[in-house]
Structure formats: structure tokens, C-alpha cells
Scaffold this motif. Structure first.
Motif, mmCIF file in Angstrom:
data_model
loop_
_atom_site.group_PDB
_atom_site.id
_atom_site.type_symbol
_atom_site.label_atom_id
_atom_site.label_comp_id
_atom_site.label_asym_id
_atom_site.label_seq_id
_atom_site.Cartn_x
_atom_site.Cartn_y
_atom_site.Cartn_z
ATOM 1 N N ALA A 1 -7.066 9.544 74.526
ATOM 2 C CA ALA A 1 -7.742 10.837 74.663
ATOM 3 C C ALA A 1 -6.773 11.989 74.394
ATOM 4 O O ALA A 1 -7.124 12.972 73.729
ATOM 5 C CB ALA A 1 -8.344 10.964 76.064
ATOM 6 N N TYR A 2 -5.532 11.858 74.889
ATOM 7 C CA TYR A 2 -4.536 12.909 74.676
ATOM 8 C C TYR A 2 -4.122 12.990 73.208
ATOM 9 O O TYR A 2 -3.923 14.085 72.667
ATOM 10 C CB TYR A 2 -3.316 12.659 75.569
ATOM 11 C CG TYR A 2 -3.484 13.159 76.989
ATOM 12 C CD1 TYR A 2 -4.738 13.168 77.603
ATOM 13 C CD2 TYR A 2 -2.401 13.616 77.729
ATOM 14 C CE1 TYR A 2 -4.906 13.614 78.899
ATOM 15 C CE2 TYR A 2 -2.558 14.075 79.044
ATOM 16 C CZ TYR A 2 -3.807 14.069 79.611
ATOM 17 O OH TYR A 2 -3.970 14.518 80.891
ATOM 18 N N VAL A 3 -3.980 11.820 72.559
ATOM 19 C CA VAL A 3 -3.640 11.810 71.137
ATOM 20 C C VAL A 3 -4.748 12.473 70.337
ATOM 21 O O VAL A 3 -4.491 13.263 69.412
ATOM 22 C CB VAL A 3 -3.388 10.369 70.641
ATOM 23 C CG1 VAL A 3 -3.304 10.340 69.115
ATOM 24 C CG2 VAL A 3 -2.127 9.804 71.257
ATOM 25 N N SER A 4 -5.987 12.171 70.695
ATOM 26 C CA SER A 4 -7.121 12.770 69.991
ATOM 27 C C SER A 4 -7.101 14.290 70.100
ATOM 28 O O SER A 4 -7.327 15.002 69.118
ATOM 29 C CB SER A 4 -8.428 12.218 70.574
ATOM 30 O OG SER A 4 -9.548 12.829 69.973
ATOM 31 N N ASN A 5 -6.818 14.810 71.303
ATOM 32 C CA ASN A 5 -6.750 16.265 71.470
ATOM 33 C C ASN A 5 -5.553 16.858 70.734
ATOM 34 O O ASN A 5 -5.626 17.982 70.213
ATOM 35 C CB ASN A 5 -6.670 16.619 72.952
ATOM 36 C CG ASN A 5 -8.026 16.592 73.623
ATOM 37 O OD1 ASN A 5 -9.057 16.581 72.962
ATOM 38 N ND2 ASN A 5 -8.033 16.567 74.945
ATOM 39 N N MET A 6 -4.453 16.108 70.671
ATOM 40 C CA MET A 6 -3.265 16.612 69.982
ATOM 41 C C MET A 6 -3.537 16.788 68.487
ATOM 42 O O MET A 6 -3.190 17.826 67.902
ATOM 43 C CB MET A 6 -2.085 15.660 70.203
ATOM 44 C CG MET A 6 -0.802 16.088 69.496
ATOM 45 S SD MET A 6 0.610 14.990 69.824
ATOM 46 C CE MET A 6 0.092 13.516 68.928
ATOM 47 N N ILE A 7 -4.166 15.800 67.861
ATOM 48 C CA ILE A 7 -4.389 15.897 66.419
ATOM 49 C C ILE A 7 -5.490 16.904 66.083
ATOM 50 O O ILE A 7 -5.640 17.292 64.919
ATOM 51 C CB ILE A 7 -4.721 14.512 65.809
ATOM 52 C CG1 ILE A 7 -5.997 13.938 66.399
ATOM 53 C CG2 ILE A 7 -3.562 13.555 66.019
ATOM 54 C CD1 ILE A 7 -6.379 12.579 65.825
ATOM 55 N N ARG A 8 -6.246 17.322 67.111
ATOM 56 C CA ARG A 8 -7.236 18.377 66.898
ATOM 57 C C ARG A 8 -6.655 19.749 67.209
ATOM 58 O O ARG A 8 -7.377 20.725 67.349
ATOM 59 C CB ARG A 8 -8.467 18.123 67.758
ATOM 60 C CG ARG A 8 -9.323 16.974 67.240
ATOM 61 C CD ARG A 8 -10.641 16.887 67.950
ATOM 62 N NE ARG A 8 -10.492 16.481 69.339
ATOM 63 C CZ ARG A 8 -11.484 16.475 70.219
ATOM 64 N NH1 ARG A 8 -12.690 16.885 69.856
ATOM 65 N NH2 ARG A 8 -11.273 16.084 71.457
ATOM 66 N N ASP A 9 -5.337 19.786 67.296
ATOM 67 C CA ASP A 9 -4.590 21.034 67.452
ATOM 68 C C ASP A 9 -4.821 21.707 68.796
ATOM 69 O O ASP A 9 -4.713 22.930 68.923
ATOM 70 C CB ASP A 9 -4.938 22.024 66.328
ATOM 71 C CG ASP A 9 -3.699 22.721 65.806
ATOM 72 O OD1 ASP A 9 -2.596 22.228 66.080
ATOM 73 O OD2 ASP A 9 -3.838 23.762 65.143
ATOM 74 N N LYS A 10 -5.119 20.916 69.822
ATOM 75 C CA LYS A 10 -5.221 21.465 71.168
ATOM 76 C C LYS A 10 -3.854 21.399 71.840
ATOM 77 O O LYS A 10 -2.910 20.823 71.298
ATOM 78 C CB LYS A 10 -6.265 20.700 71.984
ATOM 79 C CG LYS A 10 -7.694 20.913 71.472
ATOM 80 C CD LYS A 10 -8.719 20.356 72.445
ATOM 81 C CE LYS A 10 -10.130 20.683 71.974
ATOM 82 N NZ LYS A 10 -11.156 20.224 72.955
ATOM 83 N N ALA A 11 -3.751 21.960 73.037
ATOM 84 C CA ALA A 11 -2.446 22.071 73.710
ATOM 85 C C ALA A 11 -2.057 20.762 74.397
ATOM 86 O O ALA A 11 -1.846 20.699 75.610
ATOM 87 C CB ALA A 11 -2.481 23.218 74.720
#
Length: 507
Positions: free
Chosen positions: A156-166
């Protein structure tokens, strides 16, 4: 890689606290002593850094009061990862070995620490009001198995990272430690060449790779791991003599009705990844359903002469007050059996062990020429039917919670740190205590690498790749005999009830 992770975390905490006055950092961990290592590392660093030492006003590393306070109002404190930690406040939450923390505790307790962000006075000026800060969370851990919630959280964290979230996720494999001179490459090569090298544990601990068992795996990690509930292994009595007399960790004598098995899977020739003798101690604790099987001790031996292994079996047999020896007498095991049915001279201990004989196989019993030998050896000669039954009953035992074993080594190290006198032991002695946990992790890794290759109702298990199944065989055969003893126990119990009922009705 734990040392590198702790070292980088300690540096980050110090830099953050010095450059951002009034920063409040809380460090939690699945094992409280693990969280305290961050404070201990800061203590080590300040001794070599006068500039850092000048910034710190107070530092304590006590078990119940670990903290670092800075002259500028920043601080770092340790908390337990449970409901008792409620009410704390922080700008930065660090959860070390987060996979060992209950997800519910993280959600309901730890993350609630992050309420009010840091409020530097420059935010009161309109021209700087846009520089307000967010509280931060930092989760640290080695990788683990994919069935665990930590794998879903990582994805879940990797997914948010690649979507340019913090969000930010990274791995620090062993190659980084080698490059930075924190790990010697020759040591790595030697470890990987050892006969009992475990690829799964290595990839999890050193390569940052989560592991999921094969779809063909007969045993599933989750159904086995849930039975790791014993806080401590049972060690040979001389282990406990290394600790002060007033410590709480002591050798446990046999309970009423308890039976102890020493079960051995044998190899004579060493040097192969698939060749090792494994000795397991199983406590059979009677309960209303028969016996609870407690796997309490395991050790492996690379090859070794038959008399050498026979003496080691008799040493463990004596140390743990065993009732029976369960021995695989197919192939190389016959030579060990022949050693056990003769007197064995133990030069190391200055003892001579009386001969034993077999109690379940007349032909094997005939190999013993001593008429007064005690019948305490169960001879196991594996075949398709027996091996299939052993596999199915072992799987069933884990599913029903009838088989338990010590907690994983991370939890075990934390528990050992709480034992009086353990921290003062020599490194070699600490490692010997920790092996009591590691052996069962290796056992689990062996099991989840076994695939059922049979195309009929019989179970036929085969190792995948270069994995081994010595530990599995040792436990499976021990559990097979435990089933027989359990049937005898329940039959005796049933007979006693019938006798009582008959007597009562007649009266």
C-alpha cells in the motif's frame, strides 16, 4: 542488517532533534529492548562526537527509563507497544520491527500520538505561515512472509509512493552494508557456504525480500507460525548454570504424566546441504484430549561418526530425562542404532551409557545382545504409507493447535534480554541460547518448502531446490509416535471410566 538500520535511525533522530527545536520523537517496537537500541546507539555516538554531546542535556538507557533530551527542547523517548502507551504525544513516530507489533495497536494507540504538529514561532508570521509541518511516521523492519499484514501495508505504501504521494519505501540489502564496510564480504561467502545455510531466512533478513510459499506447498506458513507460543525453549540443564541462581529462567522438570521423546533423523556423511542429523526434544503434556506436543529443543549435527552421534543422543537423552528415543533406522540410522544397543563410553562426561534396545520391532531388538538392556528405542522405517500418515497427522496437529513451539527469534531475543544476567554472558553463550529459537525458524522454512508430488491419496513430500527436510523428518516421526502413545493414553482413560461405571452401577 539490524545494526545498519539502527545506526541510520539513530543519526536521523539526532539530526532531526538538533535542527528542529522542540521535536518530540517516540520510538516503539515489537520488542521494547529493540527500541532501546536506538538510544544506546546515540549514547555510543556522542562519546565520539563532542559537538553532539554539547547538544544533549540528558541521556538514559535504563530498561524502564530510556530517553534523550536536548537543550533546545527536543526529546526522544521509548514506549511499549501496547494499550498502556495511550496518552503520549509526538511529532515523529518510529516503530521498529513493526511486523512484531499488533496492527490494531498501531492503528488505535501508536498513530494517535501524532496529534498536534510542531509549532515553531515563525509560523506566527504571515509570510511563513505556509511552512507548517506535518507529523511523520517511520516504520522499520526486516522483511517477512507474504501472508502477514506487513506485506499488505508495504504494498500500500509503495502504491502511494509511485502515485507521488508523501510516502517513501526503501530496502537496505546486505550489499549496501558490504559497500559501506559494515559487513565483510568474506564473512558473507563463508555463511552462504555453510551446510545449514537457509536461503529463505537469508532473503528475508539480508535481501529485503518478502517470502511466500509455493502454491504446491503442503504446509502453509500461517497455520504453523500461529503455534509459536512458548516463551522459552527448554535447554539442557548446564545452560542454566551460566546464569545467576536468582534468575527466573530455570530448567523445568517433568510434569505428572508427562512423556519426553528424543527423536532423531540421521545422516552420517556431512558436507551436503541435504545431509545433517537433527535431534529434537518433544514434551508430551497430558490434557483432556490426549497430549499437547511441545517442541522445546532442536539441534543439528553435520555428519559425524556413528559412535559420536550415539553419544550425543545419550547425552541429550540424559539431560532432558527422556522416556523414549525415536530413531529413523532406514539407511544410515541403522549404524546409530547399533551404537545405542552397546555400551557407549562418553569421555567428555566420564560416563558409560548402558545399552538400550528396541520396543516396537522384534528384528531390530534381536540386534541387541544384552538381555538386560532397557527397551526404550522406537525404530522408524519410513515407507509410503507411514510417511503419508506422518505428514497428514503433523499438518492436522498444527491446524488444531496440538503442536506448539518457541516464539520467533526476534521475540525470543527480547525475552532473553529480560532474563537476569543474560546481558552479561559471553557472545558465544548468548548465541547458544538464541539458537533455541532459530532452529525452529529453520524447521518452519523446511516445512513450507515441501511440495506434495503424489497424484493419489497418499502424501509424498519432496524438497524444492537445495532445501532439506531433516528437521521436518525428525518432528514428523516424533509426532507419529506421539499419536500412538496418545491412543494408548486415551484407551487407558476410557477403560478406567468403564471400570468405574461398572463398579458404580453394581454397587
Amino acid at each position: 542488517m539490524t545494526k545498519l538500520k539502527t545506526f541510520l535511525t539513530a543519526i536521523f533522530c539526532v539530526v532531526r532533534c538538533i535542527l528542529f527545536p522542540g521535536t518530540k520523537i517516540v520510538v516503539a517496537s515489537g520488542i521494547k529492548s529493540q527500541a532501546r537500541e536506538v538510544i544506546e546507539k546515540i549514547d555510543d555516538m556522542r562519546k565520539d562526537s563532542p559537538n553532539m554531546a554539547r547538544e544533549i542535556s540528558d541521556l538514559k538507557t535504563g530498561a524502564n527509563d530510556s530517553k534523550v533530551e536536548f537543550h533546545n527542547g527536543s526529546w526522544i523517548k521509548i514506549v511499549a507497544s501496547n494499550d498502556n502507551a495511550r496518552g503520549k504525544r509526538a511529532n515523529l513516530l518510529i516503530v521498529d520491527e513493526f511486523r512484531l507489533v499488533d496492527l490494531d495497536v498501531i492503528s488505535r494507540v501508536l498513530r494517535k500520538f501524532l496529534s498536534t504538529p510542531r509549532q515553531p514561532k515563525y509560523l506566527n508570521k504571515p509570510e511563513y505561515s505556509h511552512l507548517k509541518e506535518r507529523n511523520k511516521e517511520l516504520y522499520l523492519s526486516s522483511a517477512w512472509y507474504k501472508h502477514h499484514w506487513s506485506w499488505d501495508r508495504t504494498k500500500a505504501y509503495v502504491s502511494n509512493m509511485i502515485r507521488d504521494k508523501a510516502y517513501f519505501v526503501c530496502g537496505l540489502p546486505y550489499q549496501m552494508a558490504v559497500k559501506e564496510g559494515l559487513l565483510d564480504i568474506e564473512q558473507v561467502r563463508d555463511e552462504m557456504s555453510e551446510g545449514d545455510f537457509n536461503e529463505i531466512s537469508w532473503s528475508i533478513e539480508m535481501e529485503c525480500l518478502f517470502y511466500g510459499e509455493s502454491e504446491k506447498a503442503y504446509f502453509k506458513f500461517e497455520e504453523i507460525d500461529q503455534n509459536r507460543t512458548l516463551p522459552f525453549p527448554l535447554y539442557p540443564p548446564h545452560f542454566y548454570k551460566k546464569l545467576p541462581k536468582q534468575n527466573t529462567l530455570k530448567y523445568e522438570t517433568k510434569k505428572d504424566g508427562e512423556i519426553r521423546l528424543l527423536t532423531a533423523d540421521i545422516s552420517i556423511m556431512g558436507g551436503s546441504k541435504n545431509d545433517a542429523s537433527v535431534f529434537t526434544i518433544i514434551r508430551l503434556i497430558p490434557n483432556k484430549n490426549g497430549y499437547q506436543r511441545q517442541l522445546v529443543y532442536m539441534e543439528s549435527m553435520e555428519g559425524g561418526h556413528s559412535s559420536t552421534q550415539g553419544i550425543r543422543i545419550r547425552q541429550l537423552d540424559t539431560d532432558f530425562e527422556c522416556d523414549y528415543i525415536v530413531l529413523d533406522t532406514n539407511g544410515a540410522g541403522v549404524s546409530i542404532y547399533d551404537a545405542l544397543v552397546t555400551p557407549l563410553i562418553d569421555i567428555e562426561r566420564g560416563l558409560t551409557y548402558d545399552p538400550l534396545t528396541c520396543l516396537n520391532d522384534e528384528r531390530m531388538a534381536a540386534r541387541c545382545s544384552y538381555s538386560d538392556a532397557q527397551a526404550r528405542i522406537y525404530s522408524i522405517k519410513g515407507n509410503i504409507d507411514l510417511n503419508s500418515e506422518a505428514a497428514m497427522s503433523l499438518k492436522d496437529g498444527f491446524r488444531k493447535g496440538k503442536i506448539v513451539m518457541p516464539v520467533n527469534e526476534q521475540e525470543g531475543r527480547g525475552l532473553l534480554q529480560g532474563v537476569t544476567g543474560f546481558s552479561k554472558l559471553q557472545v558465544e553463550d548468548k548465541v547458544e541460547f538464541e539458537k533455541g529459537y532459530v532452529q525452529f525458524s529453520l524447521f518452519i522454512n523446511e516445512m513450507i518448502n515441501l511440495e506434495n508430488i503424489s497424484k493419489d491419496a497418499k502424501i509424498k513430500l519432496q524438497e524444492s531446490g537445495n532445501s532439506r527436510k531433516d528437521r521436518y523428518s525428525s518432528v514428523a516421526y516424533g509426532n507419529y509416535i506421539a499419536n500412538q502413545l496418545e491412543r494408548e493414553l486415551l484407551a487407558d482413560s476410557s477403560s478406567s471410566d468403564e471400570d468405574y461405571n461398572f463398579f458404580y452401577s453394581s454397587f
